[in-house]
Design an enzyme around this catalytic site. Sequence first.
Site, PDB file in Angstrom:
ATOM      1  CG  ASP A  99      -1.795   1.179   1.334  1.00  0.00           C
ATOM      2  OD1 ASP A  99      -2.363   1.571   0.301  1.00  0.00           O
ATOM      3  OD2 ASP A  99      -1.919   1.745   2.435  1.00  0.00           O
ATOM      4  CG  ASP A 305      -1.280   1.950   7.021  1.00  0.00           C
ATOM      5  OD1 ASP A 305      -1.714   1.833   5.853  1.00  0.00           O
ATOM      6  OD2 ASP A 305      -1.207   3.029   7.616  1.00  0.00           O
TER       7      ASP A 305
END
Length: 406
Positions: A99, A305
Amino acid sequence: IIALALVTGITWYFAVDRLSPLLDWANGFFPWVLETREPLTVAVFALVSTLVIACPCALGLATPMALIAGTGKASKAGLIIRNAESIGTAREVGTVLMDKTGTITEGKPRVVYHDLDETTARLVAKAEKESNHPLARAISALAEPNEGKTSDNEQTSDNLNTNDNENKNTIEPLKNLEERAGKGIFFSWRGDDYSVGKPADSARYTAHLEKGHTIVEVQKNSAPIGFIAITDPLRPDTIEAIKNLKSLGIRPVMATGDNETTARILAKEAGIDSESIYAGLRPEEKLEIIRDLQTEGRKVLMVGDGMNDAAALKGADIGVAIGTGTDLAIDNADIIIVKGGISKVVDAITISRKTFKIIRQNLFWAFAYNIIAIPLAMAALLHPAIAEGAMAFSSISVVFNSGRIK
């Protein structure tokens, strides 16, 4: 081994006279060879030696001792291994999917520009305070002192009248507040519907996108009424981590919900190849990319996350969560990075490879020891006490060899 021991005992019992020349010859080399030729004594001697020498302690310790050492080194490196299988799988990883926000970037974004009026800014800030997304934390600061509009050269100006406490405190509660994964925040206020999320048309924000800014658009009744430009620099260890992943023969891939222009600028800065960038993704699309890579026979490690990464973390062969991320991401991860950034992914893969190198060494020596010693025991040329000592030594050697993992 039990079968071999029984066959050994029976053979010596019934054929000790025929096999005695072997013992006579061995007397000159092995002082512990039996002098007696009494069938039962020789049979028990050989049977017990065969059983003792093949005691599988070394084989039983070979794998778990190395895994314990490997996970211990991982914890010292700032990694929590929640699933022992992940240590085994990490050495086979061919693709690391990452990400952007909070993973390859610091996850401490800040607003550098917005064109919202004071009331809308406070509404948006109030709504974003209910979210755990890193960008939401930056936007929620708009309601705080000295967090107002900024010019394109990112020089702060105190645009919000934060001293107007009476007006600020009388803002009516938001209604129908909802966060939709990959889309943004939605709420109603005074009969109007608001949304804060991805812009419908990124072309109008080209000047900011080319600076690597992330754009969050505010809409009122489905019509854009303003935008917020946010910056989030790379983590200090990102560039080196990407370089190290490539040196290990692993393909680093960025998968982000952000726009393609911003993603490509940051990816270029990080050293990620242009063909390894996926932008504008919804959470389910990240999972689809992982499935496609797995279909090609690749082992995929996913690093994320946020709430939007949870499904991808669960679907990857190994899910790695940044410890400062959301609870949902952490709950769906196999490995948690408690300190540091994606350089810890390199550590996890390196530790995995070294752990299994040690396991192979442990197994080799355990098997080699048995292959050499069992025939000697079956030939009644190995005393049970010596067999026991050798077996203990092999177990100790496995333990010490496992401790070599660095």
